[in-house]
Structure formats: structure tokens, C-alpha cells
Write a protein that holds these residues in place. Structure first.
Motif, PDB file in Angstrom:
ATOM      1  N   GLU A 726       0.720  -1.235  -0.386  1.00  0.00           N
ATOM      2  CA  GLU A 726      -0.240   0.010  -0.239  1.00  0.00           C
ATOM      3  C   GLU A 726       0.842   1.537   0.026  1.00  0.00           C
ATOM      4  O   GLU A 726       0.704   2.619  -0.070  1.00  0.00           O
ATOM      5  N   THR A 727       2.100   0.784   0.462  1.00  0.00           N
ATOM      6  CA  THR A 727       3.196   2.431  -0.283  1.00  0.00           C
ATOM      7  C   THR A 727       3.811   2.484  -1.154  1.00  0.00           C
ATOM      8  O   THR A 727       4.596   3.543  -0.734  1.00  0.00           O
ATOM      9  N   TYR A 728       3.542   1.491  -2.114  1.00  0.00           N
ATOM     10  CA  TYR A 728       3.987   1.551  -3.276  1.00  0.00           C
ATOM     11  C   TYR A 728       4.123   1.239  -4.279  1.00  0.00           C
ATOM     12  O   TYR A 728       3.031   0.965  -4.328  1.00  0.00           O
ATOM     13  N   GLU A 729       4.096   1.249  -5.773  1.00  0.00           N
ATOM     14  CA  GLU A 729       3.666  -0.041  -6.178  1.00  0.00           C
ATOM     15  C   GLU A 729       5.077  -0.341  -6.584  1.00  0.00           C
ATOM     16  O   GLU A 729       5.813   0.661  -7.188  1.00  0.00           O
ATOM     17  N   GLN A 730       4.557  -1.602  -7.366  1.00  0.00           N
ATOM     18  CA  GLN A 730       5.806  -1.818  -8.609  1.00  0.00           C
ATOM     19  C   GLN A 730       5.548  -1.704  -9.854  1.00  0.00           C
ATOM     20  O   GLN A 730       4.897  -1.368 -10.522  1.00  0.00           O
ATOM     21  N   GLU A 731       6.795  -0.138 -10.354  1.00  0.00           N
ATOM     22  CA  GLU A 731       6.350   0.515 -11.278  1.00  0.00           C
ATOM     23  C   GLU A 731       7.430   1.004 -12.051  1.00  0.00           C
ATOM     24  O   GLU A 731       8.988   0.669 -11.913  1.00  0.00           O
ATOM     25  N   ILE A 732       7.663   1.540 -12.822  1.00  0.00           N
ATOM     26  CA  ILE A 732       8.043   1.644 -14.096  1.00  0.00           C
ATOM     27  C   ILE A 732       8.715   3.516 -14.371  1.00  0.00           C
ATOM     28  O   ILE A 732       7.508   3.705 -14.330  1.00  0.00           O
ATOM     29  N   THR A 733       9.256   4.038 -14.060  1.00  0.00           N
ATOM     30  CA  THR A 733       9.970   5.651 -13.212  1.00  0.00           C
ATOM     31  C   THR A 733       9.821   5.849 -14.783  1.00  0.00           C
ATOM     32  O   THR A 733      11.179   5.601 -15.243  1.00  0.00           O
ATOM     33  N   ILE A 734       9.006   7.160 -15.286  1.00  0.00           N
ATOM     34  CA  ILE A 734       9.973   7.208 -16.900  1.00  0.00           C
ATOM     35  C   ILE A 734       9.959   9.043 -16.962  1.00  0.00           C
ATOM     36  O   ILE A 734       9.000   9.623 -16.218  1.00  0.00           O
ATOM     37  N   ASN A 735      11.091   9.374 -17.312  1.00  0.00           N
ATOM     38  CA  ASN A 735      10.833  10.945 -17.083  1.00  0.00           C
ATOM     39  C   ASN A 735      10.117  11.457 -18.012  1.00  0.00           C
ATOM     40  O   ASN A 735       8.886  10.840 -18.889  1.00  0.00           O
ATOM     41  N   ALA A 736       9.663  12.359 -17.611  1.00  0.00           N
ATOM     42  CA  ALA A 736       8.576  13.637 -17.330  1.00  0.00           C
ATOM     43  C   ALA A 736       8.449  13.182 -19.222  1.00  0.00           C
ATOM     44  O   ALA A 736       6.925  13.700 -20.146  1.00  0.00           O
ATOM     45  N   SER A 737       9.317  13.952 -19.842  1.00  0.00           N
ATOM     46  CA  SER A 737       9.052  14.298 -21.569  1.00  0.00           C
ATOM     47  C   SER A 737       9.457  12.981 -22.508  1.00  0.00           C
ATOM     48  O   SER A 737       8.697  13.368 -23.789  1.00  0.00           O
ATOM     49  N   ASP A 738      10.042  12.135 -21.809  1.00  0.00           N
ATOM     50  CA  ASP A 738       9.588  10.621 -22.614  1.00  0.00           C
ATOM     51  C   ASP A 738       8.475  10.461 -22.495  1.00  0.00           C
ATOM     52  O   ASP A 738       8.387   9.890 -23.637  1.00  0.00           O
ATOM     53  N   ALA A 739       7.949  10.416 -21.556  1.00  0.00           N
ATOM     54  CA  ALA A 739       6.275   9.876 -21.646  1.00  0.00           C
ATOM     55  C   ALA A 739       5.757  11.082 -22.617  1.00  0.00           C
ATOM     56  O   ALA A 739       4.795  10.071 -22.834  1.00  0.00           O
ATOM     57  N   LYS A 740       5.712  12.065 -22.410  1.00  0.00           N
ATOM     58  CA  LYS A 740       5.133  12.995 -22.556  1.00  0.00           C
ATOM     59  C   LYS A 740       5.360  12.434 -24.457  1.00  0.00           C
ATOM     60  O   LYS A 740       4.069  12.400 -25.806  1.00  0.00           O
TER      61      LYS A 740
END
Lengths: 846, 223
Positions: A726-740
Motif C-alpha cells: 500500500e505504500t508503493y507501486e511496482q512501477e516503471i519510472t519514466i521521465n516526463a518528456s519521454d513519457a509525453k
């Protein structure tokens, strides 16, 4: 919630409505008036208050660099809740005692969640034997006799048929770190057991920090290159190189002493592709860097320091070998020194800040500024952490950092730093029998090459699997492996290139897993043996990394289900195989059923013959048990190599000096015959990794993935805990401009892949990560769909099992691509525990 | 949202004041206890949250204490900080007058706001009224629950589980007046640091007068 947890919750906490009725009537007037007199009840009465419960001092025990106190509050044989050190549980302690020299040992979020781990639905309570295919997860319950007979029979069979290398020891520190119940690669209980049995291949490289072990050993002759955590409070500058002490709790109170340093005016710098929580808490200057290029940036800094003559030449002349021509040893005169390499005298390429900037992506001006800060601020701590060493040629980064630490004279001085590995205060770490049987093995391979070895046997060169040299005719013979034993280890889930492991495991005839939890590795085992957790056995805890204290760990509750300790299991097997009395010399034949007195005997002997005899402790064993925690009081913070620098004691290297030019490496005639397998330069150098953003492979896979240690798990341990999920998510962190550019928002489901595998997980889009880099934390529990795609988001489906020459796992050397996906993401095996962390994460500009 | 912004703020204040006057007179505790949290030095580890879960026997779902991760800026000029709250045990709790059964009350000695679970009917009005998200609905028994500052620990002369869990020593409780005036001795407040009642992005403290003080991040300061 599991049935067990629900039962607990029901019986202890939640059925309180009936009890409250009498006391609460007074407050039951209208909604507009509040009670005038103090009510007796509070919302959760009448659950047992702490003072109505039995208090037992114990500690956490998972595989991280810290160790903290846990105070169990129990009723009968059930732990109702856990708290932590509040200053009371030591001699002369009192509530609230928390001084700089004797700080409280407060548990982290993982430690605090232990109650739900003990009582989790993934808890393994009975011996189990596989009935389905490997990985399918189908088992039948078995009796101990049935399971042990099966294991013992198969062991004899395999040893007869395939010889003394056939059983692979993949024990690891997951059930660590006590002085008595040890799961470990070298001196653990499994190594002793298989070694005495006479059938053992060992796994020698350490996943977290083998590059760093190599560097510290070559440079200083010791991995005890760490100061104690309180020494951080004396630094004027702390450079956190790939280090996030807000996630990986390295030492009892490291993060807290760094806060004190900040309050005393220390400046902080972070070199990392991510702006971490440590950077924000310590208000650090963030220098984003392309992954795997750290050695190049350090070389650029070294060039600038030499060019300005800011190096501590007196220190170099006195303590260092091979820094420059003046410090070359007799046998190496005229050869390449570190300065020759840096200035370009030897290869014609000056490693200027501009040269480095091209590689690492950090502007040359920033490299110069940092070099100047580090060279001119005294004392300054360059904490060269492990993560940038978990790369192809990661050892070069750690060696290069050690060169900078040495050239600025920051070694052996309070407020400086020679880390490295960073192991601090030397504890009396073992209560195991003292005899020569702890680490017998027929062969040893690089840990992450087992699948390669199994799949390619016998067509293997020794360097492919990093065979450890032997002084007998079996030297260089690849091991025939037909079985694996796991103890405190979820390595199947944690080593590199899992898809290759999945192929290899079907070639094996026996896989045995000792654990307290059913793990992804366990699903691939033939036999699951239930192990009592550290709440259910007697031991003493200590931090293995930093912190000077011992915590008594009594048996808080009886072992759950039919679980037994690893000691009991291996002792019983040893008896059945004929070497019981040698394996466990203090035990009697009935140890499997009656172990308490024997365990107490081992521990008391350890305390009296080691702690009291060697460490000048006057407190008796019984008194220690009474208080629970023993904190050593030092007159000053422990600083690594202080004796070498202040008293002229030689370093444990061949030359007795800090070896920037390594004597062993410079004098190795044939690297193929060493455990490294491949050439390693005797001075630190930038070597281009086989995957990085500057590589041609980046055309096909344009993103570099790094896979740091998470905060909400210890590797894979605790992945099944809903509180933590509940304190986190198994996720992939992506830079905002790359994601955009790809139309991706936080929360979108993403698939990330390369030639080795594919994983599915949600996106976290942020400005805190540098463009071109994505981050996935290691350790989620693999969960394959029918096409072999991992739905849990475990990055080790994408990692390469090709280790660095010095043995470093290349966990952070991965190129990938990703896109938005319709595939399924499942954060865990249980469907209840979905994360809500996005609710509590936002941009303050919104 | 745009409509609301056009309202005369002074008028709204008066209206709120009027409503309070006709609704109820809040309890004036002998000494109001409150929290202090250092937004900058907090590493966001959430040990406090887990300690709270364990203490209160909660499953995943209801979350008495919530560490909020706030971040901003544009690469590479970024910042981040944490705001950590449970129940703020407000001087003028918005939850209290909404409760149709009188289950919520404020203690006269220390100002702790508590829910009597024998009276709670799980209508969730308090949850809607609280501007800070303190009341949490627990689907396992259909009740609304929240932080009671570990009243049992307070009565035993100790501090709440969350405070005693804080590895960085950035969360503490104390008499809120002393915390605000800087008289209170606490490691949560570093040398030269001053507390504030309000940080960016949170509800206006004038609504309920929450008993919490923050050491704000430079980007989290209001005005």
C-alpha cells in the motif's frame, strides 16, 4: 486478508463493540453536544494495551545492512503487535533515551510489518512435495519423515551418479543475520551441510556488491573499509554516489546521523540518474548521470584535480602505490601509473572533464565544480555506493572512486570516507562450531552463471562461469550440476536473466527449498521444507554493515505449523546421511524435537568466549538476556584505516599501501586461470560497457533501465505484505518528456522489453528521473502469463546473466524499449493488495 | 471551481463563522496536544504508517496516517518534500458536528478527537466533512475509524506509535502552543527552523484550526 490474519484481527482488535456499550452511553446524546466529562473508553478498547501484554525484546532479521530492535507484545503464543526501541531495553535505559552515542535502534517500515509476514497466507507451515510441473505451484502436504527421506535418498543417488559437484549451494542471506542461524554463501548452515556431505558446488559472487568487494579487496586488502554511522555527522561534504540512504537503510542510524551533519553545515551532492528522497531530505545538489558511465566522470574529476595540483601529495607519497610515477613500486617502474592514464601520458587521451562530459552526459563545468569542492573541502566523504558497481565493468567505478578518495587524502580521517563496501565496526559475528568444515566445496562458480553452466555443460570454458581456481587436479573442470538447494534464498527470482534460469531448471533432478514463506523460487522446487522464522527460534542479532550493538532474539513464540529451524532440518538430514555428530557437535540425536537447550549452549558459549573475552564486555549472558539490547559506547566514532594513517600500520595489501596499482592484477600472467576469467587492468580505467546509451544497441533499445533496491521490500522479501504494498507501486519510472512523446501518463500500463524478456507494470511519470533512463525496482515476485510475459514487473527478466570480469552482476546494464500496453499487470499473487500510493503523490504546482 | 473563486472571501469567512456559532461550541481542552512534522528532513519511509497499521490492527485499506509525496519543478531543477498527517485533532473539528449519533467527541484534558465505535453507524459524513482526509472507512466492519493519538500510550506516559517509529526523528507530539512558540524541546525542529500552520496544497487551517505544525520546504511555503 488471510483467514489467519482475520482470525487474529477478529479476536484481538475488532470485536470490541459489545465491550464498549456500557462506557459509551454517556456520550450518546445529540450530535450537537460533546461529552463534558472524560470518557473512559477510546475507540479501540478493549483491545489489550501494551502494558497488559507480555513484552519481549527481539529484532528484525531480513537481508539488509541494518538491524533494528522490534519489541513484541504478545498474549499467550500470539504476537499482538510490534513496537521498537524506545530507550528502555538496555542497561541504564529509560523511556525516551536517544543520545548521539547511544541512539535508539528504530525499525524501518519493513521491520514494522513483520507481524503480517509471520501470519501471512504465504507462510509455509508444512513440508510439501511437488506434484505438478516445476513452476506450476502444485504440491501435496507431506510428513517430515516422508520429505526428509525423499531428500536424503535423492542426495545419495545424485552424488553416486554425478559426483561431488552435482549439488549447487544457492544459500543466501534472506534468513540472516544472526550469529547462530545463518543462511549465507560462505559460512552458512547449508554450505556446512553440503560440504560435509561431500557434494557441493559453491556460488561465489555476491549479487549486491561483488564489484565493490573486488575493489575494496584490491585497493585496501579489506572489505572493512567503512566508518561507523556516527562518523557521518562529522563530514563537511557528503557525495552520495549512486547511494540512496532513504531507501536502503545501511546501518542502524546512518540516515539520522546524516541529518545531524546537515544541521551542522554539511553540504550534500547526489550523483544518480534519479532525484532520490535522500537528495530532497538532505537538500543535495543533484547531478544526473548516464547509467554505467560513473568511472568516466570520476576520471574527469581526477584530471581536473591533478591539473590544478589539488591532490594531497604528502598523503599519496606516504600511503599510496601507483598513483603517479613517484609512487610506482620497484617492479613497476616505468609502467603505467594512474596519473599517466588520467593525464593521457600512456594512451594519448587526456581524461579531461570535457572528455568525460561526452561520455557521462554531465556538463564539464559541473564535473569541474564538483572536483574542486571535493578536493578543497576537508574532511569530505565520497560515499561510492554499490549500485553503480552492479554494472558491466562496475568494479572500475569503485576502483576509480577509491583513487579519488586516496588522492584527496580522505582515508582514515574522521569525516572522510573510504567506502566501498563500507562494512564498519568488527563484530563477533558467529556462534557456529569452530572447525574446518564450514566451507568445503568441490567447485565454485560465479553465482549468476549457474543456468549458463547447466545449459552448456560440458562445452564450457572455465572463464565463462568464473571457476574459482583449485590447487588440485580438478582445477578448471566445469561442474556437473544436477540439483539446487535454497536456504534463505529466492535466487531463482533474484538472479539475472530469469528466462534462462527457467530453461535450465528443468535439467535438474532435485531442487530443495528451505523457507518460512512460499516464494517464486519455491514454486520451482521439488520439496519445500518449512522453516521457523526468527521469532520462533533463539539467536542474537547484529547489524552486519554499520552499528555497534547486539540484540537478543529469544524464541518469542513456538514455531508455527510444523516448521523447524534450518539447524534442526540439516542436523536431522545429516544424521540420516551419517554425519550428524560432526555437523552439529553439541546436539543429541533428538535435536529435531528438542533444540532449545543446545541452542542456548551455543549462544552462551559465543557470548562468554567471544563477546566477553574479545570485546571487553562485562555484562553476563544472563544480564544481556534480561535487558535485550547491548549498545557499545565508543569514545570516538570508528573510522576505517585510522591505524594505518595515524599509526603507520600497513594495509593488508601485498605492498602494505593503498594499491591504486594492484599488485595481484599487475602480476597475473593469465586471467583465464583466475576466477575472473577475463583481463582486468591493474589501475582503474573507464571501460565501455556492453550495453549503455552510447552503444549502437541503443538504436533498437533506446532506454537504459536501472534496477535499484526498493524501500518497501528487502530484495524480494516482504513483496507479499499488503501493508507495504500500500505504500508503493511496482512501477516503471519514466521521465516526463519521454513519457509525453509516447503519450504516457502516470498509472498507464506499460510493457517493457528487450531480447531477453518482457515485463508489464504501471508507469510513474516524473521530472525526477533523467531522460533516456527508466527505473524498475528489483524483487517483485515473478508471475508469468501463458506467453512467458512477467505480469509482476520483475526487471530480472530483462537483465543479462553475463557478469562483469570481477564478478559484479550487471543488474544495471540493460537497454530496453517500452510502450503503452493492454497486457495484464498483477502487482502480487493476492488480488486484495492493490496499491493506493498515487492518491498520496502529486505535484505541488497543481 | 471558477465560480467559487469569484465569491467574496470575507463574506465566506463570515458565513463560516456564523455557521460555527450556531452549530456548537468546541471543547476547550486544558492542554491541546498536536503534531509537528518536518517536511524537508522526512525521508518518506512510511515506517510511521506501518507502525500505525500494526498498532490499530488495520488491514490494507484504511490508512490513519498518510505520508504525502509532493514533487515539482522541471528536469533537472526539481524538488520534493513530504507532508505527513493523520488526524489533526482540530481545535474546531469539522467531523464532530456532522456525526448524527454523537460518536465523535473531543477530550477535555488533551484535546484528542476520538470516535466511539459503539456509536458509529458508518454513515461516513465525518469522512466527507474533514478537509484533511483523517476519518477512514474500514470495509471489514463498516465503521469509520481514525487516529486517536494512541490514547492508551499517552495515558501510559508514552508517545504515539508513529512518533516512536520515526527513524529520522522528524515527527513528534507536544502541547501545540509550545510547539508553535518554539518552546517545546523536540528533535523534529532543527536549529534555526521555524514552524508554520499551513503548507501549500493543504486545506486552509482557518477551516478547523488543526493542531499540527510543519517545518515547510521552501517550495511549500504559503505567502
Amino acid at each position: 486478508m488471510s483467514d489467519k490474519l482475520k482470525w487474529l484481527a477478529d479476536s484481538l482488535n475488532m470485536n470490541r463493540r459489545n465491550f464498549l456499550k456500557t462506557t459509551a452511553v454517556g456520550a450518546a446524546t445529540t450530535g450537537l453536544v460533546t461529552a463534558k466529562k472524560d470518557a473512559e473508553a477510546f475507540a479501540y478498547e478493549p483491545y489489550p494495551k501494551d502494558d497488559e501484554l507480555e513484552t519481549v525484546v527481539t529484532s528484525c532479521a531480513h537481508n539488509c545492512g541494518s538491524r533494528h530492535a522490534l519489541i513484541a507484545h504478545k498474549k499467550g503464543d500470539v504476537i499482538v503487535r510490534l513496537s521498537t526501541d524506545d530507550g528502555r531495553f538496555q542497561k541504564d535505559g529509560y523511556f525516551g533515551k536517544d543520545t548521539e552515542e547511544e541512539p535508539q535502534l528504530r525499525g524501518c517500515l519493513r521491520g514494522r510489518s513483520y507481524r503480517s509476514r509471520i501470519y501471512s497466507q504465504e507462510r509455509l507451515l508444512y513440508p510439501m512435495i511437488r506434484v505438478g510441473a516445476r513452476g506450476e505451484g502444485k504440491f501435496k502436504r507431506a510428513s517430515w519423515d516422508e520429505a526428509l527421506d525423499l531428500v536424503a535418498g535423492k542426495m545419495l543417488d545424485i552424488k553416486m551418479k554425478y559426483g561431488p559437484t552435482a549439488l549447487l549451494d544457492q544459500s543466501y542471506a534472506g534468513a540472516s543475520w544472526g550469529v547462530f542461524h545463518k543462511s549465507d554463501q560462505i559460512a552458512g548452515l547449508l554450505g556446512r551441510f553440503l560440504g560435509l556431505f561431500g557434494c557441493r558446488t559453491n556460488s561465489w559472487s555476491v549479487p549486491s556488491y561483488q564489484g565493490t568487494v573486488f575493489s575494496s579487496t584490491q585497493t585496501f586488502g579489506s572489505i572493512e573499509d567503512g566508518n561507523e554511522d556516527d562518523a557521518y555527522a562529522y563530514s563537511k561534504l557528503i557525495i552520495m554516489w549512486g547511494w540512496n540512504p532513504a531507501y536502503t537503510f545501511h546501518g542502524g542510524n546512518t540516515f539520522y546521523y546524516m541529518r545531524l551533519a546537515k544541521q551542522r553545515g554539511c553540504k550534500f551532492v547526489l550523483i544518480d540518474p534519479q532525484y532520490t528522497d535522500a537528495a530532497s531530505a538532505y537538500d543535495a545538489w543533484w547531478i544526473p548521470i548516464r547509467p554505467n558511465t560513473d568511472a568516466a566522470m570520476l576520471a574527469g574529476m581526477a584530471h581536473y584535480i591533478f591539473a590544478n595540483n589539488w591532490q594531497d601529495q604528502l598523503f599519496i607519497n606516504k600511503f599510496v602505490q601507483g598513483m603517479d610515477q613517484g609512487t610506482m613500486p620497484e617492479w613497476g617502474k616505468g609502467g603505467e601509473s594512474f596519473k599517466d592514464y588520467i593525464m593521457g601520458f600512456s594512451d594519448g587521451i587526456a581524461k579531461t572533464p570535457e572528455w568525460a562530459a561526452e561520455i557521462c552526459g554531465v556538463p564539464a563545468e559541473d564535473i569541474k565544480k564538483l572536483a574542486k569542492m571535493y578536493a578543497l573541502t576537508k574532511p569530505a566523504a565520497l560515499k561510492a555506493s554499490w549500485a553503480p558497481g552492479r554494472n558491466a565493468y562496475g568494479e572500475q567505478y569503485n576502483r576509480m572512486a577509491a583513487a579519488l578518495q586516496a588522492m584527496t587524502g580522505n582515508i582514515g580521517k574522521l569525516g572522510g570516507c573510504a567506502e566501498g563496501i563500507g562494512k564498519g565496526w568488527h563484530a563477533e559475528g558467529s556462534a557456529l562450531p569452530e572447525d574446518p568444515y564450514s566451507n568445503i566445496y568441490a567447485q565454485a562458480i560465479k553465482s549468476d552463471r549457474w543456468a549458463h553452466c547447466v545449459l552448456n555443460f560440458p562445452n564450457l570454458k572455465r572463464e565463462e562461469i568464473g571457476l574459482w581456481p583449485r590447487q588440485d587436479p580438478t582445477d578448471g573442470l566445469p561442474p556437473l550440476i544436477k540439483g539446487i538447494f535454497w536456504q534463505g534464498s529466492n535466487w531463482f527470482n533474484q538472479l539475472t536473466n530469469i528466462n534462462k534460469e527457467i530453461k535450465a531448471i528443468n535439467n535438474l533432478e532435485l531442487v530443495v527449498c528451505n523457507d518460512s514463506t512460499i516464494t517464486p523460487s519455491g514454486l520451482y522446487a521439488d520439496v519445500l521444507l518449512p522453516v521457523a522464522t526468527h521469532f520462533e527460534r533463539h539467536d542474537v542479532a547484529l547489524p552486519w554493515y554499520k552499528g555497534h550493538y547486539y540484540i537478543h532474539r529469544p524464541k518469542v513464540i513456538e514455531p508455527m505449523g510444523e516448521s523447524k529451524t534450518d539447524w534442526q532440518i540439516y542436523t536431522e538430514l545429516a544424521y540420516r546421511l551419517g554425519f550428524g555428530p560432526v555437523y552439529n557437535p553439541r546436539a543429541k540425536r533428538d535435536y529435531f524435537h528438542y533444540n532449545d537447550a543446545t541452542d542456548e549452549e551455543y549462544l552462551r558459549y559465543w557470548w562468554e568466549s567471544k563477546v566477553m573475552a574479545h570485546q571487553h564486555v562485562e555484562m553476563s549472558w544472563d544480564e544481556f538476556k534480561h535487558y535485550g539490547i547491548y549498545k557499545f559506547k565508543m569514545d570516538k566514532p570508528h573510522v576505517a584505516f585510522e591505524d594505518q594513517i595515524k599509526k603507520g600500520k600497513p594495509f593488508k595489501t601485498p605492498s602494505g599501501k593503498i594499491e591504486i596499482l594492484s599488485t595481484p592484477l599487475a602480476t597475473t600472467p593469465d586471467f583465464a586461470k583466475t576466477q575472473f576469467g577475463y583481463y582486468i587492468p591493474p589501475i582503474p580505467k573507464w571501460i565501455e560497457p556492453w550495453e549503455w546509451l552510447g552503444h549502437q544497441k541503443a538504436v533498437k533499445y533506446p532506454f537504459h533501465m536501472i534496477t535499484p533496491h526498493p524501500r518497501w521490500r528487502t530484495h524480494s522479501i516482504f513483496n507479499n505484505i499488503p501493508w507495504l504494498r500500500e505504500t508503493y507501486e511496482q512501477e516503471i519510472t519514466i521521465n516526463a518528456s519521454d513519457a509525453k512523446k509516447r503519450g504516457i501518463k502516470t498509472g498507464d500500463t506499460i510493457e517493457a522489453w528487450n531480447d531477453r524478456g518482457k515485463i508489464v507494470l504501471p508507469a510513474y511519470v516524473t521530472e525526477r528521473c533523467m531522460p533516456g533512463v527508466v527505473v524498475v525496482h528489483e524483487g517483485s515476485w515473478l508471475d508469468l502469463d501463458e506467453n512467458g510475459v512477467d505480469r509482476s514487473g520483475n526487471p530480472d527478466f530483462l537483465t543479462d546473466d553475463n557478469p562483469s570480469p570481477a564478478g559484479a552482476f550487471a543488474y544495471n546494464t540493460i537497454l530496453v524499449d517500452f510502450k503503452k500496453s493492454d497486457l495484464d499487470h498483477r502487482p502480487g499473487w493476492d488480488k486484495l493488495a492493490t496499491s493506493r500510493s498515487h492518491v498520496y503523490r502529486r505535484d505541488s504546482d497543481m | 471551481m471558477t465560480e467559487a473563486k469569484k465569491l467574496d472571501k470575507e463574506q465566506v469567512k463570515q458565513a463560516v463563522k456564523r455557521r460555527k456559532q450556531v452549530t456548537y461550541a468546541p471543547v476547550q481542552p486544558e492542554e491541546q496536544l498536536g503534531f509537528v512534522h518536518n517536511n524537508v528532513d522526512c525521508i518518506g519511509c512510511r515506517a510511521c504508517e506501518i507502525a500505525c497499521k500494526d498498532k490499530n490492527g488495520l488491514a490494507a485499506g484504511p490508512r490513519f496516517r498518510r505520508v504525502q509525496y509532493i514533487e515539482g519543478g522541471t528536469y533537472p531543477e526539481v524538488y520534493a518534500y513530504k507532508v505527513n498527517m493523520s488526524c489533526n485533532h482540530c481545535a474546531e473539528p469539522a467531523c464532530l458536528p456532522t456525526c448524527p449519533t454523537g460518536a465523535i467527541w473531543k477530550r477535555a484534558d488533551n484535546g484528542v478527537v476520538d470516535i466511539d465505535s459503539t456509536l458509529c453507524i458508518g454513515c461516513r459524513r465525518c469522512e466527507a466533512a474533514c478537509p484533511f482526509g483523517a476519518p477512514q472507512f474500514d470495509p471489514s466492519d463498516g465503521l469509520v475509524k481514525k487516529c486517536n493519538m494512541c490514547i492508551d500510550e499517552l495515558e501510559a506516559g508514552r508517545k504515539p506509535y508513529c512518533v516512536m517509529a520515526c527513524m529520522m526523528r522528524v515527527l513528534d507530539i507536544g502541547p501545540i502552543d509550545e510547539i508553535r512558540s518554539g518552546e517545546y524541546d523536540t528533535k523534529a525542529i532543527g536549529p534555526g527552523e521555524e514552524t508554520t500552520r499551513r503548507v501549500k496544497g493543504l486545506a486552509n487551517p482557518d477551516l478547523t484550526n488543526p493542531s499540527i505544525a510543519f517545518i515547510p520546504h521552501s517550495k511549500g511555503k504559503v505567502d
